[in-house]
Design a protein around this motif. Structure first.
Motif, PDB file in Angstrom:
ATOM      1  N   SER A 145       0.688  -1.167  -0.101  1.00 21.09           N
ATOM      2  CA  SER A 145       0.062  -0.091   0.180  1.00 21.09           C
ATOM      3  C   SER A 145       0.889   1.204   0.049  1.00 21.09           C
ATOM      4  O   SER A 145       1.830   1.365   0.907  1.00 21.09           O
ATOM      5  N   ARG A 193      -1.877  -5.297  -5.106  1.00 19.63           N
ATOM      6  CA  ARG A 193      -2.019  -6.423  -4.712  1.00 19.63           C
ATOM      7  C   ARG A 193      -3.459  -6.930  -4.451  1.00 19.63           C
ATOM      8  O   ARG A 193      -4.238  -5.934  -4.367  1.00 19.63           O
ATOM      9  N   HIS A 211      -6.402  -8.377  -1.688  1.00 22.84           N
ATOM     10  CA  HIS A 211      -6.334  -8.740  -0.425  1.00 22.84           C
ATOM     11  C   HIS A 211      -7.820  -9.597  -0.279  1.00 22.84           C
ATOM     12  O   HIS A 211      -8.634  -9.392  -0.847  1.00 22.84           O
ATOM     13  N   TYR A 232      -9.922  -9.066   2.159  1.00 20.08           N
ATOM     14  CA  TYR A 232     -10.939  -8.265   2.704  1.00 20.08           C
ATOM     15  C   TYR A 232     -11.840  -7.794   1.278  1.00 20.08           C
ATOM     16  O   TYR A 232     -12.893  -7.161   1.498  1.00 20.08           O
ATOM     17  N   ALA A 241       2.694  -2.850   3.739  1.00 23.42           N
ATOM     18  CA  ALA A 241       2.617  -1.716   4.904  1.00 23.42           C
ATOM     19  C   ALA A 241       2.092  -2.578   6.002  1.00 23.42           C
ATOM     20  O   ALA A 241       1.124  -3.143   5.949  1.00 23.42           O
ATOM     21  N   MET A 249      -2.444  -7.236   6.305  1.00 24.31           N
ATOM     22  CA  MET A 249      -3.664  -7.888   5.839  1.00 24.31           C
ATOM     23  C   MET A 249      -3.183  -8.470   4.550  1.00 24.31           C
ATOM     24  O   MET A 249      -4.091  -8.534   3.791  1.00 24.31           O
ATOM     25  N   SER A 250      -1.901  -8.770   4.383  1.00 21.53           N
ATOM     26  CA  SER A 250      -1.576  -9.366   3.108  1.00 21.53           C
ATOM     27  C   SER A 250      -0.316 -10.208   3.319  1.00 21.53           C
ATOM     28  O   SER A 250       0.083 -10.625   4.233  1.00 21.53           O
ATOM     29  N   HIS A 306      -5.980   4.507   6.765  1.00 25.97           N
ATOM     30  CA  HIS A 306      -5.370   4.117   5.389  1.00 25.97           C
ATOM     31  C   HIS A 306      -4.509   5.105   4.773  1.00 25.97           C
ATOM     32  O   HIS A 306      -3.575   5.119   4.018  1.00 25.97           O
TER      33      HIS A 306
HETATM   34  O1  LIG Z   1      -0.376  -5.130   2.893  1.00 23.84           O
HETATM   35  P1  LIG Z   1      -0.643  -3.814   2.008  1.00 23.84           P
HETATM   36  O2  LIG Z   1      -1.188  -4.505   0.771  1.00 23.84           O
HETATM   37  O3  LIG Z   1       0.620  -3.050   1.907  1.00 23.84           O
HETATM   38  O4  LIG Z   1      -1.501  -3.022   2.890  1.00 23.84           O
HETATM   39  C1  LIG Z   1      -1.760  -2.730   4.246  1.00 23.84           C
HETATM   40  O5  LIG Z   1      -2.403  -1.324   4.233  1.00 23.84           O
HETATM   41  C2  LIG Z   1      -3.994  -1.478   4.095  1.00 23.84           C
HETATM   42  C3  LIG Z   1      -4.396  -0.832   5.448  1.00 23.84           C
HETATM   43  O6  LIG Z   1      -4.021   0.503   5.428  1.00 23.84           O
HETATM   44  C4  LIG Z   1      -4.033  -2.895   4.174  1.00 23.84           C
HETATM   45  O7  LIG Z   1      -4.483  -3.623   2.816  1.00 23.84           O
HETATM   46  C5  LIG Z   1      -2.868  -3.746   4.712  1.00 23.84           C
HETATM   47  O8  LIG Z   1      -2.643  -5.153   4.374  1.00 23.84           O
END
Ligand SMILES: O=P(O)(O)O[C@H]1O[C@H](CO)[C@@H](O)[C@H]1O
Length: 308
Positions: free
Chosen positions: A53, A104, A106, A108, A136, A239-240, A277
């Motif tokens: 992110s 990417r 996710h 959710y 992130a 979350m990834s 976010h």
């Molecule tokens: O893991 P990335 O895609 O970097 O994103 C992170 O940031 C988002 C939350 O702000 C969620 O999607 C979390 O997984």
């Protein structure tokens, strides 16, 4: 100017998405996707990069780019999260051919985990042997500060505890074994190299090693959940990534993952800050120059040394 590709065989943005949530992609489906890309790109990358992110800048650093919006790639899902552009970008970093997911998928967003991780298998089919996955994440470790980088040495697969796994369902041995080991998921040589690169770039103090854990999201965690995750040994939460890494290791890719610590997890009921976010994306942007350099140096190392 990057070359942006279109797909005339999918008129009006219509895509083949004739699949329900329990039905995974077949080897043949993903070979079609790989073939679509390979016939349109004049080189085969052996390094794949996933942008977290607010970290799409990693793809902006590529030269001689060829971009494929996800909408036009057969069988690909589409990105729905702000800060995830939704493009597969081929190009060169320091003269080395790479492919980058600028955005990417996710859990959710409504995609099953096998769908979230499908681009990793596509990367494998086009010749990628090394994956750099960025994300992130919220910092749980007391030593972490906003803007720090955590090289992932291990993960805790919270979704997996409930039986939700990208490898769930029939196993196709052409991708990998039914029961893949995960004790060496994150390549030690690359973690050490990550630290070395950080020191050389003068950012040694902001780079750590740690354990990442992934929850399903999309809500940020409660105080009690974060306290529990910390007790379990997690240093950062997101979350990834975990489903991508499991899929990559299943098909024998070498993996380096790192988290940009975009916020400090709130484990105190007296604290009235709220994670959001926008802050996550802002920290990605704030660190973009550092991240680009860091990844470029790691790509150079992988191309020269090919760690297994
Ligand atoms: O893991 P990335 O895609 O970097 O994103 C992170 O940031 C988002 C939350 O702000 C969620 O999607 C979390 O997984």
């Amino acid at each position: 100017m990057p070359q942006v590709c279109t797909n005339n065989s999918h008129k009006n943005g219509a895509k083949k998405t004739d699949m329900n949530n329990d039905e995974s992609y077949t080897y043949e489906n993903l070979s079609e996707t790989a073939e679509f890309l390979l016939t349109r790109v004049p080189f085969k990358p052996s390094i794949g990069i996933i942008c977290g992110s607010g970290m799409g800048c990693l793809a902006d650093a590529l030269e001689n780019k060829k971009e494929f919006p996800y909408e036009i790639i057969p069988h690909f899902p589409v990105s729905t999260v702000p800060g995830h552009m939704g493009k597969l970008v081929f190009g060169y970093l320091s003269g080395i051919p790479v492919v980058c997911m600028q955005g990417r998928f996710h859990y959710y967003e409504g995609y099953p985990l096998w769908k979230c991780a499908m681009p990793v298998r596509v990367m494998k089919l086009i010749g990628v042997s090394h994956l750099i996955a960025s994300n992130a994440a919220g910092g749980l470790n007391d030593k972490f500060k906003i803007g720090d980088i955590m090289l992932v040495k291990d993960h805790i697969n919270m979704l997996g505890f409930a039986g939700n796994n990208p490898l769930k369902g029939p196993n196709d041995e052409r991708f990998g074994p039914r029961f893949p080991p995960m004790n060496k998921a994150y390549n030690r040589e690359l973690i050490d190299q990550g630290k070395k690169v950080a020191r050389e770039l003068g950012m040694g103090g902001m780079v750590h090693e740690g354990t990442y854990t992934c929850l399903g999201g999309p809500n940020f965690e409660t105080v009690a959940e974060l306290r529990m995750l910390k007790m379990l040994g997690a240093d950062a939460v997101g979350m990834s990534t975990v489903h991508e890494v499991i899929t990559a290791r299943h098909c024998d890719m070498t993996v380096l993952a790192f988290s940009l610590i975009t916020n400090i997890c709130i484990t105190d009921y007296e604290c009235h800050d709220k994670p959001n976010h926008e802050e996550v994306m802002d920290v990605g942007k704030m660190r973009q120059d550092t991240l680009k350099l860091f990844v470029k140096k790691l790509v150079e190392y992988i191309a020269q040394h090919n760690p297994q």
